[in-house]
Scaffold this motif. Structure first.
Motif, mmCIF file in Angstrom:
data_model
loop_
_atom_site.group_PDB
_atom_site.id
_atom_site.type_symbol
_atom_site.label_atom_id
_atom_site.label_comp_id
_atom_site.label_asym_id
_atom_site.label_seq_id
_atom_site.Cartn_x
_atom_site.Cartn_y
_atom_site.Cartn_z
ATOM 1 N N SER A 237 0.819 -1.228 0.000
ATOM 2 C CA SER A 237 0.000 0.000 0.000
ATOM 3 C C SER A 237 0.849 1.272 0.000
ATOM 4 C CB SER A 237 -0.952 0.014 1.196
ATOM 5 O OG SER A 237 -1.821 -1.104 1.135
ATOM 6 N N VAL A 238 1.831 1.280 -0.881
ATOM 7 C CA VAL A 238 2.719 2.428 -1.049
ATOM 8 C C VAL A 238 2.500 2.989 -2.449
ATOM 9 C CG1 VAL A 238 5.150 3.121 -1.232
ATOM 10 C CG2 VAL A 238 4.447 1.472 0.510
ATOM 11 N N LYS A 239 2.468 4.289 -2.563
ATOM 12 C CA LYS A 239 2.347 4.920 -3.881
ATOM 13 C C LYS A 239 3.701 4.882 -4.590
ATOM 14 C CE LYS A 239 -1.936 6.445 -3.776
ATOM 15 N NZ LYS A 239 -2.922 6.039 -4.767
ATOM 16 N N PHE A 240 3.673 4.779 -5.921
ATOM 17 C CA PHE A 240 4.903 4.815 -6.702
ATOM 18 C C PHE A 240 4.686 5.676 -7.933
ATOM 19 C CE2 PHE A 240 2.613 1.653 -9.063
ATOM 20 C CZ PHE A 240 3.128 1.668 -10.345
ATOM 21 N N TYR A 241 5.771 6.137 -8.498
ATOM 22 C CA TYR A 241 5.715 6.884 -9.755
ATOM 23 C C TYR A 241 6.951 6.568 -10.573
ATOM 24 C CZ TYR A 241 8.898 10.226 -7.494
ATOM 25 O OH TYR A 241 9.951 10.804 -6.854
ATOM 26 N N ILE A 242 6.914 6.918 -11.823
ATOM 27 C CA ILE A 242 8.006 6.634 -12.759
ATOM 28 C C ILE A 242 8.675 7.941 -13.151
ATOM 29 C CG2 ILE A 242 8.569 5.713 -15.044
ATOM 30 C CD1 ILE A 242 5.929 3.992 -14.676
ATOM 31 N N MET A 243 9.986 7.947 -13.093
ATOM 32 C CA MET A 243 10.758 9.100 -13.549
ATOM 33 C C MET A 243 11.862 8.602 -14.476
ATOM 34 S SD MET A 243 13.011 9.942 -10.136
ATOM 35 C CE MET A 243 14.382 10.727 -10.920
ATOM 36 N N TYR A 244 12.219 9.397 -15.432
ATOM 37 C CA TYR A 244 13.265 9.018 -16.382
ATOM 38 C C TYR A 244 14.567 9.731 -16.064
ATOM 39 C CZ TYR A 244 9.894 6.710 -19.432
ATOM 40 O OH TYR A 244 8.951 5.862 -19.957
ATOM 41 N N ASP A 245 15.668 8.995 -16.094
ATOM 42 C CA ASP A 245 17.012 9.558 -15.985
ATOM 43 C C ASP A 245 17.598 9.507 -17.391
ATOM 44 O OD1 ASP A 245 19.789 9.929 -15.740
ATOM 45 O OD2 ASP A 245 19.749 9.213 -13.668
ATOM 46 N N ASN B 120 19.146 10.350 -28.302
ATOM 47 C CA ASN B 120 17.838 10.044 -28.893
ATOM 48 C C ASN B 120 16.737 9.789 -27.855
ATOM 49 O OD1 ASN B 120 16.228 9.940 -31.166
ATOM 50 N ND2 ASN B 120 16.367 7.735 -31.347
ATOM 51 N N MET B 121 16.914 10.336 -26.676
ATOM 52 C CA MET B 121 15.953 10.059 -25.612
ATOM 53 C C MET B 121 14.573 10.636 -25.881
ATOM 54 S SD MET B 121 15.413 12.984 -23.634
ATOM 55 C CE MET B 121 16.185 14.569 -23.497
ATOM 56 N N GLN B 122 14.483 11.732 -26.583
ATOM 57 C CA GLN B 122 13.172 12.362 -26.762
ATOM 58 C C GLN B 122 12.188 11.414 -27.444
ATOM 59 O OE1 GLN B 122 13.206 16.156 -28.738
ATOM 60 N NE2 GLN B 122 11.061 16.522 -28.337
ATOM 61 N N ALA B 123 12.554 10.854 -28.550
ATOM 62 C CA ALA B 123 11.659 9.936 -29.262
ATOM 63 C C ALA B 123 11.500 8.615 -28.510
ATOM 64 C CB ALA B 123 12.188 9.671 -30.669
ATOM 65 N N THR C 203 8.055 6.634 -26.965
ATOM 66 C CA THR C 203 7.722 5.255 -27.338
ATOM 67 C C THR C 203 7.640 4.361 -26.111
ATOM 68 O OG1 THR C 203 8.750 5.526 -29.500
ATOM 69 C CG2 THR C 203 8.471 3.272 -28.720
ATOM 70 N N ASP C 204 8.616 4.483 -25.213
ATOM 71 C CA ASP C 204 8.643 3.661 -24.001
ATOM 72 C C ASP C 204 7.406 3.924 -23.146
ATOM 73 O OD1 ASP C 204 10.147 1.854 -22.127
ATOM 74 O OD2 ASP C 204 10.008 3.626 -20.845
ATOM 75 N N TRP C 205 7.067 5.199 -22.969
ATOM 76 C CA TRP C 205 5.902 5.544 -22.148
ATOM 77 C C TRP C 205 4.626 5.002 -22.776
ATOM 78 C CZ3 TRP C 205 5.019 6.920 -17.372
ATOM 79 C CH2 TRP C 205 3.730 7.292 -17.039
ATOM 80 N N THR C 206 4.452 5.247 -24.059
ATOM 81 C CA THR C 206 3.228 4.833 -24.743
ATOM 82 C C THR C 206 3.077 3.315 -24.800
ATOM 83 O OG1 THR C 206 3.311 6.824 -26.091
ATOM 84 C CG2 THR C 206 1.946 5.029 -26.916
#
Length: 72
Positions: free
Chosen positions: A32-40, A46-49, A53-56
């Motif tokens: 019962s812990v909240k979590f979130y995703i962050m990108y490093d 080429n991280m923008q594209a 894609t990874d998120w979608t």
């Protein structure tokens, strides 16, 4: 609250990074812990594209979890 720090999932460690995302979700729901995703994006060319894609295609599914932290 727990943060999943997501590094470049397109490289050779992609499957390991995907598996870790699943483990974080399961653990957060179990305890019962909240979590979130962050990108490093350090050294991620080429991280923008690739992030889009990874998120979608992968990470967006995690937002359906009741444990996913949403700021309203």
């Amino acid at each position: 609250m727990a943060a999943l720090q997501r590094f470049n999932p397109v490289g050779g460690e992609g499957p390991v990074r995907d598996a870790m995302a699943g483990k974080v979700r399961v653990a957060a729901e179990k305890h019962s812990v909240k979590f979130y995703i962050m990108y490093d994006v350090t050294n991620w060319n080429n991280m923008q594209a690739e992030i889009k894609t990874d998120w979608t295609n992968k990470m967006k599914a995690y937002t359906a979890s009741k444990a996913y932290a949403i700021i309203a």
